[in-house]
Design an enzyme around this catalytic site. Structure first.
Site, short mmCIF file in Angstrom:
data_model
loop_
_atom_site.label_atom_id
_atom_site.label_comp_id
_atom_site.label_asym_id
_atom_site.label_seq_id
_atom_site.Cartn_x
_atom_site.Cartn_y
_atom_site.Cartn_z
N HIS A 179 6.55 4.66 -10.12
CA HIS A 179 7.33 5.52 -11.02
C HIS A 179 6.49 6.73 -11.33
O HIS A 179 5.27 6.71 -11.19
CB HIS A 179 7.68 4.77 -12.31
N ASN A 226 -0.22 -0.38 -4.88
CA ASN A 226 0.88 0.11 -5.70
C ASN A 226 0.36 0.38 -7.10
O ASN A 226 -0.34 -0.46 -7.66
CB ASN A 226 1.99 -0.94 -5.84
#
Length: 185
Positions: free
Chosen positions: A85, A102
């Site tokens: 995000h 990630n």
């Protein structure tokens, strides 16, 4: 995976699981996360004191402010980098991040200026870092590690582990990142 694919293609592969052409990569840059990764990798291609290097650093700086990503071209980041995000992300330029990692929003990967863990984090391969996690100091995070949301990590984490909490607590598990890190390169 094949060496014929560029670093940018390997990063974008993580998002879709498909090898993309240059045009398809550019079309996906409508996504702020992918757009920033594209600009970061383009900046890393050029020397700091070259004309293209100065141009890409200027563009990257603009987008650091626009998207809230404080990631510098000096940061060593392996292929298959994935930002889950966008917004409010800080990574110290001396930190090292492995392959297929990630990182979610609100994460801080920073230095510790004193004490036994003075220094910068070294993060292994296939590490998933959840929202608002803080990783600080001259520590090593092993391969296949999941760092849970809101966790505070200022200690070494062995491979094949899950870290949860503040202060973080380590749980050993062989499948720590299964289902969290997809489309590995």
């Amino acid at each position: 995976m094949s060496e014929k694919h560029s670093l940018i293609q390997k990063d974008f592969y993580r998002e879709s699981g498909k090898w993309l052409s240059r045009f398809e990569i550019w079309a996906k840059c409508i996504n702020p996360n992918l757009h920033f990764i594209y600009l970061l990798r383009k900046t890393q291609e050029y020397k700091k004191r070259s004309l293209p290097g100065a141009f890409w650093r200027f563009v990257l700086r603009h987008h650091q402010i626009k998207y809230g990503f404080q990631i510098y071209p000096e940061t060593e980041i392996g292929e298959g980098f994935y930002l889950g995000h966008w917004g409010s992300l800080v990574i110290n330029p001396n930190a090292k991040i492995g392959i297929n990692c990630n990182i979610a929003q609100g994460v801080t990967i920073g230095q510790q200026n004193r004490g036994k863990n003075e220094g910068f984090p070294n993060i292994g391969n296939e590490v998933w870092i959840g929202p608002n996690a803080v990783i600080v100091g001259g520590i090593t995070i092993g391969d296949n590690v999941l760092i849970g949301p809101n966790s505070y990590v200022n200690f070494d984490v062995p491979p094949n582990s899950v870290v949860i909490g503040n202060p973080g607590k380590i749980y050993s598990t062989e499948n720590a990142t299964d289902g969290y890190i997809n489309n590995k390169v």
